[in-house]
Design an enzyme around this catalytic site. Sequence first.
Site, PDB file in Angstrom:
ATOM      1  N   GLY A 236       3.660  -0.592  -5.927  1.00  0.00           N
ATOM      2  CA  GLY A 236       4.860  -0.753  -6.734  1.00  0.00           C
ATOM      3  C   GLY A 236       4.719  -0.376  -8.193  1.00  0.00           C
ATOM      4  N   THR A 237       3.584   0.177  -8.592  1.00  0.00           N
ATOM      5  CA  THR A 237       3.372   0.477 -10.017  1.00  0.00           C
ATOM      6  C   THR A 237       4.383   1.491 -10.546  1.00  0.00           C
ATOM      7  OG1 THR A 237       1.650   2.047  -9.344  1.00  0.00           O
ATOM      8  CG2 THR A 237       0.932  -0.101 -10.128  1.00  0.00           C
ATOM      9  N   GLY A 238       4.614   2.573  -9.799  1.00  0.00           N
ATOM     10  CA  GLY A 238       5.526   3.603 -10.289  1.00  0.00           C
ATOM     11  C   GLY A 238       6.952   3.103 -10.417  1.00  0.00           C
ATOM     12  N   CYS A 239       7.425   2.394  -9.399  1.00  0.00           N
ATOM     13  CA  CYS A 239       8.768   1.808  -9.441  1.00  0.00           C
ATOM     14  C   CYS A 239       8.893   0.839 -10.609  1.00  0.00           C
ATOM     15  CB  CYS A 239       9.063   1.055  -8.142  1.00  0.00           C
ATOM     16  SG  CYS A 239       8.873   2.014  -6.638  1.00  0.00           S
TER      17      CYS A 239
ATOM     18  N   THR B 108      -2.079  -2.558  -6.109  1.00  0.00           N
ATOM     19  CA  THR B 108      -1.257  -1.865  -7.110  1.00  0.00           C
ATOM     20  C   THR B 108       0.037  -1.317  -6.513  1.00  0.00           C
ATOM     21  OG1 THR B 108      -2.511   0.167  -6.691  1.00  0.00           O
ATOM     22  CG2 THR B 108      -3.259  -1.228  -8.513  1.00  0.00           C
TER      23      THR B 108
ATOM     24  N   LYS C 260       2.020  10.569 -15.905  1.00  0.00           N
ATOM     25  CA  LYS C 260       1.199   9.368 -15.728  1.00  0.00           C
ATOM     26  C   LYS C 260      -0.188   9.765 -15.226  1.00  0.00           C
ATOM     27  CE  LYS C 260       4.249   7.758 -12.889  1.00  0.00           C
ATOM     28  NZ  LYS C 260       5.098   6.924 -12.000  1.00  0.00           N
TER      29      LYS C 260
END
Length: 264
Positions: free
Chosen positions: A210-213, A208, A176
């Site tokens: 929580g984007t990865g989860c 932003t 990412k």
Amino acid sequence: MTTAPPRVLTVAGSDSGGGAGIQADLKAMLALGVHGMSVITAVTAQNSLGVQGYWELPAEAVRAQFRSVVDDIGVQAVKTGMLASIELVETVSELLAGVGAPVVVDPVGVSKHGDALLAAEAVATVRERLLPVATLATPNLHEVTQLTGLTVTEERDMRPAAEALLALGPRWALVKGGHLAGEAADLLLGQDGVEHWYRAPRHDNRHTHGTGCTLASSIAAELAKGAEMPEAVAAAKAYVTGAIEAGFALGAGIGPVDHAWRLR
């Protein structure tokens, strides 16, 4: 009789602020039309300013939750997030080895605020035990360095990083590039060596959390619905991009992405 939707299991930590972790996963799964279930590995005291503390659950509690869900309800996909310790990484890796469904591993090392969520000594266990049972690994650039020793500073570094991740055992690797300059570009690479690039405009929104989860659980949801990996990542990327654009302020720090942006 109504047919049950596809079932997705998240194995991760709880975020008391509701923006990441188990809470983000379940919100994303609901928004994408699957039934979300959870195995909680740790409880965090967390808000918009950071993580004030976390407490791991015993391995036997994690194992019992997993067996309770998988043996009775079954799963079409699994997503892992915060695993915290060597013992929990080993326990979850062992459980996943026999699950028979796609496994999306988000190798969570630190929070959005820079707080450690994985013991330093557990990184090698993620590398040696967890990644080999993963269908897809979705590290951010910091986690890429943790796992491979490679530093990604521009897009041309992403292919070697993805190759290094694949060498650790997952069938697919998603590097990412959200922390790089320019467009938000991600690279998906499979064992066949074919590159799949996903690009989206970068939204000027600092909320932003929580984007990865959310991305990892969204990919798991799409896989559970039957999508092939490149299409699952594309659909998840589109959903997360909209959620980032709609992210909203909470508290005095970084707010969450909006998991319900398509419903408002």
